[in-house]
Motif scaffolding. Structure first.
Motif, PDB file in Angstrom:
ATOM      1  N   GLU A 134       7.586 -11.007 -10.422  1.00  0.00           N
ATOM      2  CA  GLU A 134       8.458  -9.857 -10.232  1.00  0.00           C
ATOM      3  C   GLU A 134       7.930  -8.853  -9.217  1.00  0.00           C
ATOM      4  OE1 GLU A 134      11.384  -9.757 -11.668  1.00  0.00           O
ATOM      5  OE2 GLU A 134      11.021 -11.586 -12.789  1.00  0.00           O
TER       6      GLU A 134
ATOM      7  N   ASP B 264      11.032  -4.680 -13.079  1.00  0.00           N
ATOM      8  CA  ASP B 264      11.929  -5.313 -14.058  1.00  0.00           C
ATOM      9  C   ASP B 264      11.214  -6.024 -15.209  1.00  0.00           C
ATOM     10  OD1 ASP B 264      14.128  -4.489 -12.570  1.00  0.00           O
ATOM     11  OD2 ASP B 264      14.186  -6.350 -11.414  1.00  0.00           O
ATOM     12  N   ASN B 265       9.960  -5.753 -15.419  1.00  0.00           N
ATOM     13  CA  ASN B 265       9.267  -6.460 -16.482  1.00  0.00           C
ATOM     14  C   ASN B 265       8.201  -5.588 -17.140  1.00  0.00           C
ATOM     15  OD1 ASN B 265       9.193  -8.750 -17.987  1.00  0.00           O
ATOM     16  ND2 ASN B 265       8.353 -10.068 -16.403  1.00  0.00           N
ATOM     17  N   GLU B 266       8.378  -4.280 -17.114  1.00  0.00           N
ATOM     18  CA  GLU B 266       7.373  -3.362 -17.656  1.00  0.00           C
ATOM     19  C   GLU B 266       7.177  -3.535 -19.161  1.00  0.00           C
ATOM     20  OE1 GLU B 266       5.003  -1.219 -16.557  1.00  0.00           O
ATOM     21  OE2 GLU B 266       5.460  -1.929 -14.554  1.00  0.00           O
TER      22      GLU B 266
ATOM     23  N   GLU C  53       3.822 -14.973 -15.155  1.00  0.00           N
ATOM     24  CA  GLU C  53       5.184 -14.573 -14.799  1.00  0.00           C
ATOM     25  C   GLU C  53       5.290 -13.107 -14.396  1.00  0.00           C
ATOM     26  OE1 GLU C  53       7.647 -15.786 -18.079  1.00  0.00           O
ATOM     27  OE2 GLU C  53       7.804 -17.838 -17.287  1.00  0.00           O
ATOM     28  N   LEU C  54       4.340 -12.299 -14.789  1.00  0.00           N
ATOM     29  CA  LEU C  54       4.370 -10.892 -14.358  1.00  0.00           C
ATOM     30  C   LEU C  54       4.361 -10.805 -12.848  1.00  0.00           C
ATOM     31  CD1 LEU C  54       1.857  -9.078 -16.735  1.00  0.00           C
ATOM     32  CD2 LEU C  54       4.341  -8.846 -16.689  1.00  0.00           C
TER      33      LEU C  54
ATOM     34  N   ASN D  59       3.153 -16.051 -19.698  1.00  0.00           N
ATOM     35  CA  ASN D  59       3.745 -14.725 -19.516  1.00  0.00           C
ATOM     36  C   ASN D  59       2.905 -13.837 -18.597  1.00  0.00           C
ATOM     37  OD1 ASN D  59       6.298 -14.031 -21.382  1.00  0.00           O
ATOM     38  ND2 ASN D  59       5.107 -15.694 -22.251  1.00  0.00           N
TER      39      ASN D  59
ATOM     40  N   ASN E  64       7.463  -6.330 -20.944  1.00  0.00           N
ATOM     41  CA  ASN E  64       6.626  -7.511 -21.125  1.00  0.00           C
ATOM     42  C   ASN E  64       5.175  -7.200 -20.757  1.00  0.00           C
ATOM     43  OD1 ASN E  64       7.827  -9.718 -22.290  1.00  0.00           O
ATOM     44  ND2 ASN E  64       7.613 -10.991 -20.480  1.00  0.00           N
ATOM     45  N   LYS E  65       5.010  -6.472 -19.677  1.00  0.00           N
ATOM     46  CA  LYS E  65       3.660  -6.098 -19.251  1.00  0.00           C
ATOM     47  C   LYS E  65       2.972  -5.272 -20.327  1.00  0.00           C
ATOM     48  CE  LYS E  65       1.273  -3.234 -15.919  1.00  0.00           C
ATOM     49  NZ  LYS E  65       1.458  -2.324 -14.809  1.00  0.00           N
TER      50      LYS E  65
END
Length: 163
Positions: free
Chosen positions: A162, A85-87, A158-159, A155, A89-90
């Protein structure tokens, strides 16, 4: 003076690695860099703090041998970590990490590199426009750079939330 800075960075690294203090990291990175007025020093110290954050994330993901990795190799290891759910941002974070590493390498290896050529400022603006973080002071040219490191740190950490 340099020995004291190294002691402080070593202490920060130990705290980040051994404790779950993610909510304070953004503020701690900002606080450590906010006193830096020289842009080259700000870049070098920020790069070092980001490397400590990367090391923490890699350790959390059982990549324990990464302590001796180069910054670039740590980015490659981070790319291999699956993020649910965070690709997006990654992808952005990886892009910003590669960019700051290129800028840092230019300072270290290119005698004629000018820190004021706009690259560092663009890097910071991209982070401030695309990642979520806390604004601690009024934005000036220098504080935008400081905030970009603190926001990127938050950030990156935060990865792992998830995973």
């Amino acid at each position: 003076m340099v020995e004291k800075e190294l002691e402080n960075l070593t202490s920060l690294r130990k705290i980040f690695m051994e404790n779950n203090i993610d909510p304070l990291v953004e503020w701690a990175v900002w606080g450590h860099l906010d006193s830096k007025n020289d842009l080259e020093l700000l870049l070098l110290k920020g790069h070092l703090l980001i490397e400590i954050i990367l090391q923490t994330v890699l350790k959390r993901n059982n990549i324990t041998e990464s302590e001796n990795y180069s910054f670039h190799r740590k980015i490659v290891a981070l790319e291999r970590i699956t993020v649910v759910d965070n690709e997006e941002n990654k992808r952005l974070i990886i892009q910003y990490l590669k960019s700051i590493n290129r800028i840092r390498n230019k300072i270290a290896h290119d005698f004629h590199f000018d820190i004021n050529n706009g690259e560092f400022e663009k890097w910071a603006s991209d982070i401030l426009n695309n990642l979520q973080g806390t604004k601690y002071t009024k934005y000036t040219y220098r504080t935008r750079l400081v905030h970009s490191f603190s926001i990127l740190s938050k950030n990156i950490l935060e990865l792992t939330d998830e995973i």
